[in-house]
Scaffold this motif. Sequence first.
Motif, PDB file in Angstrom:
ATOM      1  N   HIS A 163      -2.130  -2.808   5.827  1.00  0.00           N
ATOM      2  CA  HIS A 163      -2.908  -2.121   4.453  1.00  0.00           C
ATOM      3  C   HIS A 163      -3.620  -0.991   5.131  1.00  0.00           C
ATOM      4  O   HIS A 163      -3.542   0.102   4.469  1.00  0.00           O
ATOM      5  CB  HIS A 163      -3.712  -2.821   4.501  1.00  0.00           C
ATOM      6  CG  HIS A 163      -4.630  -2.402   3.091  1.00  0.00           C
ATOM      7  ND1 HIS A 163      -4.200  -1.785   1.715  1.00  0.00           N
ATOM      8  CD2 HIS A 163      -5.877  -1.704   3.674  1.00  0.00           C
ATOM      9  CE1 HIS A 163      -5.239  -1.071   0.732  1.00  0.00           C
ATOM     10  NE2 HIS A 163      -6.409  -0.968   2.286  1.00  0.00           N
ATOM     11  N   THR A 186       0.580  -1.312  -0.063  1.00  0.00           N
ATOM     12  CA  THR A 186      -0.034  -0.111  -0.146  1.00  0.00           C
ATOM     13  C   THR A 186       0.834   1.248  -0.431  1.00  0.00           C
ATOM     14  O   THR A 186       0.601   2.203  -1.296  1.00  0.00           O
ATOM     15  CB  THR A 186      -0.846  -0.174   1.899  1.00  0.00           C
ATOM     16  OG1 THR A 186      -1.529  -1.478   1.218  1.00  0.00           O
ATOM     17  CG2 THR A 186      -1.851   0.847   0.898  1.00  0.00           C
ATOM     18  N   ILE A 222      -4.260  -1.868  -2.884  1.00  0.00           N
ATOM     19  CA  ILE A 222      -2.714  -2.671  -2.454  1.00  0.00           C
ATOM     20  C   ILE A 222      -1.812  -3.218  -3.503  1.00  0.00           C
ATOM     21  O   ILE A 222      -0.442  -2.379  -3.914  1.00  0.00           O
ATOM     22  CB  ILE A 222      -3.047  -4.411  -1.447  1.00  0.00           C
ATOM     23  CG1 ILE A 222      -3.033  -3.347  -0.228  1.00  0.00           C
ATOM     24  CG2 ILE A 222      -1.272  -4.628  -1.756  1.00  0.00           C
ATOM     25  CD1 ILE A 222      -3.611  -4.468   0.360  1.00  0.00           C
TER      26      ILE A 222
END
Length: 143
Positions: A121, A54, A134
């Motif tokens: 994330h 991310t 992601i």
Amino acid sequence: MSFTTCILVMIGGALGTLARYVVSVLSLPISRDLPWGTILINVTGSFIIGLFGTLTLAQGRFPVSENVRLFVMIGLCGGYTTFSSFSLQTLDLMRNGAVVRAMVNVCASVVLCVLAVALGHVVAAHWNGGAVQIAQVSIEEDG
């Protein structure tokens, strides 16, 4: 897929494998009833791929080249985490009559790894100012 990319993924895989070995050896004293070393490896690897995947998006806080993403996400994390060891250890537990511990291993590994990748994330998305993706499309297609 270039030669350079292949070399970077290979080097990342070698480093990830070495890290997995070190963590496995250091975890032996606590891994009598369950393979805690493998669980730790897979959970931390899941967190790392969620965080790095991310943070390093093109619109992320720390954008990096595709080669760097492949080095870390495919090479390093791929060499570090290990589904095959998890599977073998689960089978060994079952074959030794420890069916309940085998199921605890399966549940703990899956739940903790999914939570770890989600946590990585979420942390990275927060640092990115809300990015929710992601993987970039090109990595998904190359992978």
